[in-house]
Design an enzyme around this catalytic site. Structure first.
Site, PDB file in Angstrom:
ATOM      1  N   HIS A  87      15.035   8.291 -44.108  1.00  0.00           N
ATOM      2  CA  HIS A  87      16.233   8.778 -43.367  1.00  0.00           C
ATOM      3  C   HIS A  87      16.310  10.038 -43.667  1.00  0.00           C
ATOM      4  CE1 HIS A  87      18.022   5.030 -41.653  1.00  0.00           C
ATOM      5  NE2 HIS A  87      17.920   4.104 -42.743  1.00  0.00           N
ATOM      6  N   GLU A  96      16.565   4.509 -37.822  1.00  0.00           N
ATOM      7  CA  GLU A  96      16.078   3.410 -38.794  1.00  0.00           C
ATOM      8  C   GLU A  96      14.572   3.408 -38.546  1.00  0.00           C
ATOM      9  OE1 GLU A  96      17.928   2.096 -40.854  1.00  0.00           O
ATOM     10  OE2 GLU A  96      16.981   0.113 -41.191  1.00  0.00           O
ATOM     11  N   HIS A 138      12.717   3.806 -48.228  1.00  0.00           N
ATOM     12  CA  HIS A 138      13.297   3.564 -47.014  1.00  0.00           C
ATOM     13  C   HIS A 138      14.457   4.766 -46.886  1.00  0.00           C
ATOM     14  CE1 HIS A 138      15.505   1.162 -43.904  1.00  0.00           C
ATOM     15  NE2 HIS A 138      16.450   1.823 -44.461  1.00  0.00           N
ATOM     16  N   GLU A 139      15.215   4.982 -47.887  1.00  0.00           N
ATOM     17  CA  GLU A 139      16.089   6.069 -47.648  1.00  0.00           C
ATOM     18  C   GLU A 139      15.538   7.475 -47.623  1.00  0.00           C
ATOM     19  OE1 GLU A 139      19.054   5.314 -46.922  1.00  0.00           O
ATOM     20  OE2 GLU A 139      18.998   2.962 -47.501  1.00  0.00           O
TER      21      GLU A 139
HETATM   22 MG    MG Z   1      18.322   2.305 -43.002  1.00  0.00          MG
END
Ligand code: MG
Length: 495
Positions: free
Chosen positions: A272, A297, A268-269
């Site tokens: 980003h 996001e 997830h990170e």
């Molecule tokens: Mg996030």
């Protein structure tokens, strides 16, 4: 890209802006350090320094010469897209600085610094009453901020806009209004399925932290080979920060068991981070690197949900997961574990289906508090009854209920909806990428696509402009269809 910046006024703006950038850069490093390596007792001095930095930044921003340049740029014609982006972004920031009295900003800063400390002990001690007076003040000040900032329909609009440009209460209400029933039906079908399992055995399997750290590094080396520009550390809550395109950092977490939680947080990170790593080099030290929370996001969720939870990813790292837990696993078991739907009290542990109910609940509470329909003293009860209504569960205590998130203690009201909107948008990127015939484990191809269609622009464009540029419109059906199809298959019912 042609020359992005050539207008004389904008060039002067960008030159001065480097001072502001330096302060943001310094704050970001201080924040990153605070979350990763700072000894706990450094918190007092760090809070003081960060508070003062934000006051210095405001003063520097409001320098009359700089303000005049921003207004001048706002009247200029024939700006490039990037120049228009810079001007738009600075006019937005200026509006906030000009409308909120500096005294108000300082008081808010002081309140939220203390509130975060109080929130931590309230959460650790399961004591909502301890936090309640601070939460009351935080919502009072947010209501006041909305009045200073101005709004058309709801004071909540002014707050949403701080986190996502032009986002309104009406849009968010419509969005949740449209997804609520389909998601509720889907969840009911899943819960009725014979294949539904509340607990997965892999969730309880212990792992060796050192081994899982190596797995996370290996995943990141596959996604992004250049560790000269990128690094992974550990913090109590995963996050991404980007000091520059050549120094972008993520963190993950380790809980001794439940390795998927750490792995999916890392993926997830990374999503980003990639946005920052691939943002256009000419946007360095400008105010348009990667501002939109919804776009951000959508990137992290794209990687988490479509790459991290995919069968090909799981197959590729199966042996590594086995070595972390010290036993044989089947791809099928890992896949079920990574894609298990099960209502729980915690937002950060929620799956793809139940996640949005957590956000809906927070959105409804925030909106009603800001519009004066409920009082802070009722928040815990409202929280618990909505949990029951949406997910059929009751938090066992305040720390896994109303006190679980840090956001409110930091003064952030209006932030949560960006999580759901971003997740839905993430599914749209996946659909476009699929239509381009890119397969999900073609990481280089996907990165290139994301770079060319999203990342390189930074926040040159607003979210609606970026979508338009890609001939897209926000469409919540894409994610709904994907969820219905995917989980219908996993749980054995027809979507
Ligand atoms: Mg996030």
């Amino acid at each position: 890209m042609s020359v992005p910046f050539k207008n004389k006024t904008v060039l002067k703006i960008l030159d001065y802006y480097k001072n502001l950038w330096t302060l943001s850069y310094t704050s970001a490093i201080a924040h990153w350090d605070l979350e990763t390596y700072m000894p706990a007792k450094g918190a007092g001095a760090r809070g003081e320094a960060l508070g003062r930095l934000s006051v210095i930044r405001q003063k520097m921003f409001l320098d009359p010469g700089f303000v005049a340049l921003i207004h001048k740029a706002g009247r200029e014609k024939n700006l490039t897209d990037q120049e228009r982006g810079v001007t738009r972004n600075l006019l937005r920031a200026l509006r906030v600085y000009e409308k909120l009295p500096s005294e108000f900003i300082e008081n808010f800063e002081r309140l939220t610094n203390t509130a975060t400390v109080v929130w931590r002990s309230a959460r650790d001690g399961n004591d909502y009453k301890l936090f309640e007076p601070y939460l009351t003040k935080i919502f009072d000040m947010n209501r006041k901020a909305a009045e200073y900032l101005g709004y058309k329909d709801s004071p909540y609009d002014a707050l949403l806009d701080q986190f996502e440009e032009d986002l309104t209460n009406r849009e968010v209400s419509e969005f949740f209004g449209e997804i609520k029933d389909p998601l509720k039906n889907l969840l009911d079908q899943i819960m009725r399925s014979e294949k539904h399992n509340n607990s997965q055995k892999l969730e309880k399997m212990a792992y060796k932290i050192e081994k899982l750290k190596a797995v996370n590094q290996k995943i990141l080396s596959l996604f992004w080979a250049d560790f000269g520009r990128f690094r992974l550390d550990v913090s109590s809550h995963p996050f991404t920060t980007s000091f520059s395109g050549n120094d972008t950092r993520i963190t993950t977490w380790y809980h001794k068991k439940d390795f998927g939680r750490s792995v999916l947080a890392t993926v997830h990170e990374f999503g980003h981070a990639l946005y920052d790593l691939q943002s256009g080099p000419s946007l360095e030290m400008t105010p348009i690197r990667s501002e939109s929370l919804v776009i951000h996001e959508s990137q992290s969720r794209f990687w988490e949900n479509f790459v991290g939870r995919s069968e090909s990813f799981i197959k590729y790292f199966k042996k590594d997961f086995e070595s972390a837990v010290g036993q044989k696993l089947s791809t099928q078991d890992i896949y079920s574990y990574f894609n298990n739907v099960s209502p729980g009290p915690l937002r950060v542990e929620a799956d793809e289906v139940t996640y949005h109910f957590h956000i809906m609940l927070r959105f409804e509470i925030e909106k009603d508090l800001i519009e004066g329909k409920i009082k802070v003293k009722d928040v815990r009860d409202v929280w618990n009854s909505k949990m029951k209504e949406y997910l059929g569960i009751a938090p066992r205590n305040d720390s896994e209920g109303v006190l679980q998130d840090i956001h409110w203690s930091g003064g952030m009201v209006g932030y949560f909806p960006t999580y759901s909107l971003g997740t839905f948008l993430g599914a749209q990127w996946e659909e476009v990428i699929k239509n381009e015939k890119l397969i999900i484990n073609n990481y280089d191809g996907i990165k290139m696509w994301l770079k060319d269609h999203i990342h390189k622009y930074g926040s040159t464009y607003t979210l609606p402009e970026l979508l338009k540029k890609n001939k897209m419109k926000f469409d919540l059906k894409v994610n709904l269809n994907y969820l219905q199809k995917k989980y219908g298959k996993i749980y054995g019912f027809k979507a």
